[in-house]
Structure formats: structure tokens, C-alpha cells
Design an enzyme around this catalytic site. Structure first.
Site, PDB file in Angstrom:
ATOM      1  CB  CYS A  28      18.070  -7.670  68.283  1.00 39.81           C
ATOM      2  SG  CYS A  28      17.781  -8.080  66.557  1.00 39.81           S
TER       3      CYS A  28
ATOM      4  CG  HIS B 173      23.265  -7.954  65.397  1.00 35.31           C
ATOM      5  ND1 HIS B 173      23.093  -8.116  66.756  1.00 35.31           N
ATOM      6  CD2 HIS B 173      22.018  -7.774  64.887  1.00 35.31           C
ATOM      7  CE1 HIS B 173      21.805  -8.042  67.042  1.00 35.31           C
ATOM      8  NE2 HIS B 173      21.132  -7.845  65.938  1.00 35.31           N
TER       9      HIS B 173
END
Ligand SMILES: [Zn+2]
Lengths: 390, 150
Positions: free
Chosen positions: A86, A330
Site C-alpha cells: 500500500c 483505496h
């Protein structure tokens, strides 16, 4: 290291775009950044592209950055992929910062892109990269954060209402932001009574599945003056792998604590100097833990911090004023640079959900689970501190 | 029961265990025995690891790690109950982290998924049982912890 500034940013809308592909998303974000910076593409000397799942989901492990830049007619320069869970986008930014800061290059492109819709196993939690043994036993990212939450509730009395307040706040912040996937307001009751994913985490405590891209153009402070009178300085960019402590406390993330500590030290500031923060609120409990790990409040008081409005727009440190991952979505590799875009707009004073007089912004992305059965740490955490360069 | 029978029974159970988890588990050889997890212990620094490691990261030596059976009793450090299951798993199921006396905090499926019967710090004990199904619906076994019998 010389001082490095961001002179242009751009991103796509974030949402579900089943007809798009990673190259088109990246092209749009990069074109927006080039226009925002007002630079000639021939002046960009180096580029880094962050993406984490293009190999697994779209058979494109390498060459994403090259293909995006080819569309903009940018060729003959060093381009590399940055895969770091991430934090891939934040890591691309950090590589660009180092390239310009070292004096090797004067202008760099940092790109982040991901397309997560259309994957197999739709409607089920996205599995983590690696962690094969954990996965065969039923592990997934929400499982990790469900375990964090149960222990945080037991040790500190954190409540479902406090968790829901994170989701409600971030959705309220998203209201005026056209780039967010979800903008409609939600209530504490709706969050608590949404379908249970991993008890005690309900659906509205988790960030959604999203496609998107974001990009930033960096240059030396000297060069920045030619393009803008509002260059945003990178005051620090810290990246840490996990400290991998034996029998670690699951309610605190060691890699995050270290990255924040290193960033504060490099920038010569502390949490009291921060005007806004865009943190990795992949789950509501994660945002509560981040308040504590970054020193916004004391350990164990994260639940009360949100309940008392301290992370709200009028609070001590507005957190996720853009809407955060919870509302923007996301797209893994794009998130770090989307946080940079939103923070640059905050410092310029042009954000839709503007924090009044913002001078210093803190951004944070983290991901990856330690590839072992023993309780491990997050494998990668990136903290970037931006400040007005004027 | 003859030795042959118990041997083939163990073989049948071993075949059910996920191939990736087989090196981690020593099945009970007889009804009086209990299954065990197999970890490593460093002869030089004394640290335990699970699963087994080849190189001790403290000592940077490869020949100091020996296989050791770990305690089959531990304490539940934390847990959660999965309601939206990945492919092959039947919801609801519980998973958590268990503290073993060797100084290990390990991930494990749990045999109990009733929230009322799971408590942080409760005593738990190791079993080997079904954890999921393969694509054809055949059960796949692995290790699990269940609440210890009082
Ligand atoms: Zn050792």
C-alpha cells in the site's frame, strides 16, 4: 540533500471504472500533473511508478510507468516500477525525492496507479500479497485488523460507536470532494448495522474496492521558482520496514512508529506542528491506532480522540480532510500519491474541504504483512511531511 | 487395534492436512498422544521460531536450529470471527493469535466461533481438524486451537 519541492499534482476521479485500464488511468493523472505544473514534458528527467497488483490482476508486472509516459511522449529517461504494498505510491514519491535531492536530476515524475475492480472473487476480501501459510488458514487484511480491534477494545475500552465516528467523519469530509468514490453522509447507526465482514468490523468500517491514479512532479527548490510562487516543500519522507518484535503488541504498528519518528526528526518538527494529516485509514480501527502511533494522542486514547472531535475539521489535528481511504477508496499503488495531491491542494489553500491556514501536512501509507505465522508487523510504512515553501 | 491399522489411520489423516501445513504439524501417533506443532529452537541463543527456520537471525548461523515440538496448550491473545469468507472457507469461522509458553504469538484458526465462548487470555489447546474445503468439496485439515477442557 538539497530541498525538493512539488510543483504540480494531478489525479483521476477515484471509483469503479470497469472499462478503464491502468495505462489510461495513469495517463489522465500524469497529464493533469503536467498541466498543473506548467512544465514541458521534455524537462522531466526521471520517473518512478508505484503499483502493487498490476502483475497479479492484469499480467503487467513491469513497464507500467514506461507505457503511461509513452502516451505523453516522454521517452529516453530512466523509468522504474516501485512495488511496495500500500506504500507503493509513497515510495515512488520518495524515490523521486531522493533522485532530485541528491542533485542527480532536476525534475522527476512520481506516479501511482491501480485498478482493483474486475478481479476474481468479487465481493470477498482482497487477499494479501505473500503470506501463503496465513492465507491457507483463512487470513486476510480485515482478519488482521479484526484481531487488532478485539484487543484494542479489551485493553482500552474502545467502542463500536467510536470506530463508527471515524467512518462518519471521513464521509462528512468527502462531501465536497468530487474525486471521492463515496460522498453521501452516513450515521453512526448505519456504520454499526452495516453487514458484518469480520466481527467486530462491519462493511462501513472497511475501505472500498477502487480504481484510480495520481501523480506529482518534483524539482529542486531553485528550479521550482521558475514555475510557481507556491512550491510545496518535502520536509521529510521516511520509509521503514517492520521492526519485527517477538510477541509484539498488536494494537500498535512498529513500522509506523519508526517511520513517523524518523520523519519528525528529519523535518525538525513534532505532532504539535501538524495542521492536517492524511493517514492510511484502510479500516476505522487503523485510523484510531495511527492517532496513537503518530503521537496525535496518548496510547489507548485514540477512541476518545475521535469522539471528542480532535481529529475533526475544527479539532486539534484534522485527519483525512479529503475523505481518506474510507471515502476516496483505496487503489493500492495510487493512494500514497492521492494523499500528496490532496495535501498539496490544502497547503495551496484550494482544497474543497479546506483546513484554514494549513502550513504543514502529514501523509502516511502502510501495508504488507510479515510473511510468517508468528504475529508480525506491517512490512512497509511511509510517512511524508509537506510544508509551504513560500 | 493393530499397529498397521493405526499407521494407516494416521496416513489417512496426514493426507487430509494441507500440504503447506504438513511440515508444521506432528500428528498424534496413538489415541493417547496429542498432535504437536513443530518449530525450531536455536541451540546458541535459545530463541524459538514457528514455523521452522533455517538461519537463526540472531546468530546468523545455519547449523544451530533444531526441530522441537511446541507446547500444545496456550492462551488466546486476540481473535475475530469471519463472516465474509474467502473462497473455500465456510463462514462463520474464528481465527486469532495464541501465546505459547515458548515465547511465540502465533496465528491460528479456532475451533469455537461462538462469541460468548471466546475470551481474551482464555486457555486453549491444539487440535487437528478441518479448516476449509478444496475446489471439489473435499475437506482440508490443519491445526486449530479449541477452548481447553476445564
Ligand atoms: Zn540463535
Amino acid at each position: 540533500m538539497r530541498t525538493v519541492c512539488i510543483i504540480g499534482v494531478g489525479m483521476t476521479m477515484f471509483g469503479r471504472f470497469p472499462q478503464s485500464n491502468v495505462i489510461e488511468l495513469g495517463r489522465t493523472a500524469c497529464l493533469n500533473a503536467v498541466r498543473d505544473a506548467g512544465v514541458a514534458t521534455k524537462d522531466i528527467q526521471v520517473a518512478y511508478a508505484g503499483h502493487a497488483r498490476t502483475g497479479q490482476l492484469h499480467n503487467r508486472e513491469c513497464g507500467v510507468g514506461q507505457s503511461i509516459l509513452w502516451e505523453l511522449g516522454i521517452s529516453g529517461i530512466p523509468v522504474s516500477s516501485v512495488g511496495n504494498f500500500c506504500s507503493s505510491g509513497s515510495t515512488a514519491l520518495r524515490e523521486a525525492w531522493l533522485a532530485v535531492g541528491s542533485g542527480m536530476y532536476d525534475m522527476a515524475f512520481a506516479i501511482g496507479v491501480e485498478k482493483l475492480t474486475g478481479r476474481e472473487g468479487k465481493g470477498r476480501p482482497l487477499t494479501s500479497d505473500g503470506v501463503e501459510l496465513l492465507t491457507v488458514m483463512g487470513f486476510s487484511p480485515p482478519v488482521y485488523f479484526g484481531n487488532v480491534l478485539t484487543r484494542h477494545m479489551k485493553e482500552y475500552g474502545t467502542t463500536m460507536e467510536q470506530l463508527a465516528m471515524v467512518a462518519v467523519k471521513n464521509r462528512r469530509n468527502a462531501g465536497p470532494n468530487p474525486r471521492c468514490q463515496y460522498k453521501d453522509p452516513i450515521t453512526v447507526e448505519e456504520v454499526i448495522h452495516s453487514p458484518v465482514i469480520v466481527d467486530p468490523l462491519t462493511l462501513l468500517n472497511c475501505c472500498p474496492t477502487t480504481d484510480g491514479a495520481a501523480a506529482a512532479i518534483l524539482c529542486s527548490k531553485e528550479v521550482a521558482g521558475r514555475y510557481t510562487n507556491k512550491p510545496v516543500e518535502i520536509a521529510a519522507s521516511a520509509l521503514c520496514s517492520g521492526p519485527y518484535e517477538k510477541c509484539k503488541d498488536i494494537t500498535s504498528f512498529g513500522a509506523d512508529r519508526l517511520a513517523a519518528l524518523n520523519a519528525y526528526e528529519y523535518a525538525g518538527i513534532g505532532p504539535e506542528d501538524i495542521d492536517l494529516a492524511e493517514v492510511h485509514d484502510c479500516f476505522t480501527i487503523a485510523e484510531i491506532v495511527h492517532y496513537e502511533d503518530f503521537g496525535f494522542c496518548k496510547k489507548g486514547e485514540g477512541g476518545r480522540f475521535v469522539e471528542e472531535g480532535m481529529s475533526g475539521m475544527e479539532g486539534k489535528i484534522p485527519v483525512s480532510p479529503s475523505g481518506g481511504l474510507m471515502s476516496r477508496g483505496h487503489p493500492i499503488g495510487a493512494t500514497g500519491l492521492a494523499q500528496i495531491c490532496e495535501s498539496v491542494w490544502q497547503l495551496r489553500g484550494v482544497a474543497e474541504n479546506q483546513v484554514r491556514g494549513a502550513k504543514v501536512a502529514f501523509t502516511h501509507c502502510a501495508g504488507g504483512f510479515q510473511d510468517t505465522i508468528e504475529l508480525g508487523d506491517i512490512q512497509s510504512s511511509a510517512v511524508t511531511i509537506l510544508k509551504r515553501g513560500w | 487395534m493393530t499397529a498397521d491399522n493405526s499407521g494407516s489411520k494416521a496416513k489417512v489423516q496426514e493426507d487430509l492436512v494441507d500440504p503447506k501445513l504438513r511440515p508444521l504439524i506432528r500428528l498424534a501417533g496413538s489415541p493417547s498422544e496429542k498432535p504437536r506443532l513443530i518449530g525450531s529452537k536455536c541451540k546458541s541463543c535459545g530463541e524459538y521460531f514457528f514455523p521452522k527456520r533455517v538461519l537463526c537471525p540472531n546468530c546468523l548461523k545455519e547449523d544451530v536450529l533444531e526441530d522441537v515440538p511446541l507446547s500444545n496448550e496456550g492462551k488466546l491473545y486476540t481473535y475475530c470471527i469471519v463472516k465474509a469468507a474467502p473462497l473455500g472457507f465456510d463462514a462463520p469461522y474464528a481465527v486469532g493469535y495464541v501465546d505459547l509458553p515458548e515465547g511465540l504469538r502465533i496465528f491460528s484458526p479456532l475451533a469455537e466461533c461462538d462469541k460468548e465462548r471466546l475470551k481474551i487470555d482464555m486457555d486453549v489447546e491444539l487440535i487437528v481438524d478441518k479448516i476449509r474445503e478444496d475446489k471439489t468439496g473435499q475437506p482440508i485439515h490443519g491445526y486449530k486451537f479449541k477452548p481447553a477442557s476445564p
